[in-house]
Design a protein around this motif. Sequence first.
Motif, PDB file in Angstrom:
ATOM      1  N   ALA A   8       0.819  -1.212   0.000  1.00  0.00           N
ATOM      2  CA  ALA A   8       0.000   0.000   0.000  1.00  0.00           C
ATOM      3  C   ALA A   8       0.855   1.267   0.000  1.00  0.00           C
ATOM      4  O   ALA A   8       0.340   2.363  -0.241  1.00  0.00           O
ATOM      5  N   ARG A  33      -4.928  10.227  -3.247  1.00  0.00           N
ATOM      6  CA  ARG A  33      -4.951   9.547  -4.535  1.00  0.00           C
ATOM      7  C   ARG A  33      -4.579   8.094  -4.296  1.00  0.00           C
ATOM      8  O   ARG A  33      -4.043   7.749  -3.244  1.00  0.00           O
ATOM      9  N   LEU A  34      -4.844   7.241  -5.270  1.00  0.00           N
ATOM     10  CA  LEU A  34      -4.745   5.807  -5.036  1.00  0.00           C
ATOM     11  C   LEU A  34      -3.330   5.254  -5.052  1.00  0.00           C
ATOM     12  O   LEU A  34      -3.125   4.078  -4.784  1.00  0.00           O
ATOM     13  N   SER A  35      -2.336   6.061  -5.395  1.00  0.00           N
ATOM     14  CA  SER A  35      -0.970   5.565  -5.363  1.00  0.00           C
ATOM     15  C   SER A  35      -0.015   6.681  -4.975  1.00  0.00           C
ATOM     16  O   SER A  35      -0.299   7.868  -5.184  1.00  0.00           O
ATOM     17  N   TYR A  36       1.103   6.268  -4.412  1.00  0.00           N
ATOM     18  CA  TYR A  36       2.195   7.182  -4.067  1.00  0.00           C
ATOM     19  C   TYR A  36       1.717   8.394  -3.272  1.00  0.00           C
ATOM     20  O   TYR A  36       1.968   9.550  -3.611  1.00  0.00           O
ATOM     21  N   LYS A  76      -6.500  -1.094  -5.452  1.00  0.00           N
ATOM     22  CA  LYS A  76      -6.493  -0.050  -4.434  1.00  0.00           C
ATOM     23  C   LYS A  76      -7.840   0.655  -4.267  1.00  0.00           C
ATOM     24  O   LYS A  76      -8.009   1.473  -3.361  1.00  0.00           O
ATOM     25  N   GLN A  92      -4.574  -4.447  -2.690  1.00  0.00           N
ATOM     26  CA  GLN A  92      -3.534  -3.464  -2.938  1.00  0.00           C
ATOM     27  C   GLN A  92      -3.118  -3.465  -4.402  1.00  0.00           C
ATOM     28  O   GLN A  92      -2.150  -2.799  -4.774  1.00  0.00           O
ATOM     29  N   THR A  93      -3.843  -4.189  -5.223  1.00  0.00           N
ATOM     30  CA  THR A  93      -3.609  -4.166  -6.666  1.00  0.00           C
ATOM     31  C   THR A  93      -4.454  -3.089  -7.322  1.00  0.00           C
ATOM     32  O   THR A  93      -3.939  -2.182  -7.968  1.00  0.00           O
ATOM     33  N   SER A 131       6.140   3.404  -3.980  1.00  0.00           N
ATOM     34  CA  SER A 131       6.049   2.949  -5.369  1.00  0.00           C
ATOM     35  C   SER A 131       6.929   1.715  -5.496  1.00  0.00           C
ATOM     36  O   SER A 131       7.784   1.455  -4.635  1.00  0.00           O
TER      37      SER A 131
END
Length: 338
Positions: free
Chosen positions: A97, A234-237, A335, A332-333, A100
Amino acid sequence: MKPFAYTRAETVADAVAALAASPGAQFLAGGTNLVDLMKYDVTHPDAIVDINSLPLKEIEALADGGLRIGALASNSAVAYDARIEARFPLLASAILAGASPQLRNAATTGGNLLQRTRCPYFYDPSTPCNKREPGSGCAAIGGLTRMHAVLGASEKCIAVHPSDMCVALAALDATVEVVGPDSARDIAFTDFHRLPGDAPHRDNILERGELVTGIRLEANHFAGHYSYLKLRDRLSYAFALVSVAAAMEIADGRIIDLRVALGGVAHKPWRDPLAEAEFAGAPAADETFRQVADRLLLDARGQGGNDFKIPLARRAIVRALRQAASGTPQSQTTKAIQ
């Protein structure tokens, strides 16, 4: 970045001795946090002790069914280790989660424990910050507080701990192995990080010269009922506004053992074992989960700009416990929140 001396340690004893020999020295592992802090003029080590040659990368099975994770094992190596995925999937999920893929390839287990807050005032040397410069004040208090603490804060600091991995390790009752100039010791994970109090510049209870060498995880019964839920912009980083590491052992629809740790809300991963114990024997159902959330957030206090975190955390705890109880952990793929 200011000039510094550089030493590559070949043994744990050499590393500890090199740090002790220079009061301004710091250890370098993956460097994903330290190098940033040096670039931003937040920290100024006069010497760097590179520990990447130390034999601390292995993930080893323990006799009781647990695992020992070397301090230099990369986050990626831990997250994708088959034994971690099978026995401690909460930890694998929390790591995935965060950050990156590129950062997880470089970041280490020990470094993740020791990473410093991402409070923007801490990163801005033009502002007062008791964590960066003790006694200078806290610009966050009365400032922009959207990302700041609602639990365990003090008049000196309202910064939060940034790690996802550490939230899971708190829930799993991990043990931190440490070697110092005179001896080695074990530290319960829930004791390792500090609340700010009057000394927010101290993130943890390590003594000068001590080196984290590994993490131990004892066997548990949470692999079937867990979830790591991370809510962010946001969903990443992105760092967590609120995250929840939830794990349960359930029998006949009732809670045998409950673990809930929170991230993004305090100066350390937040856990209350006494509160968890109150729900032993309770139904694994939404009404119980709402009571758990209310109990864990009983002392939560906002700073204005982060008041929204309290109801957000309450909903996140209920959702994470619901996911854990049903055996459908947060993906977590994709998210996307389930």
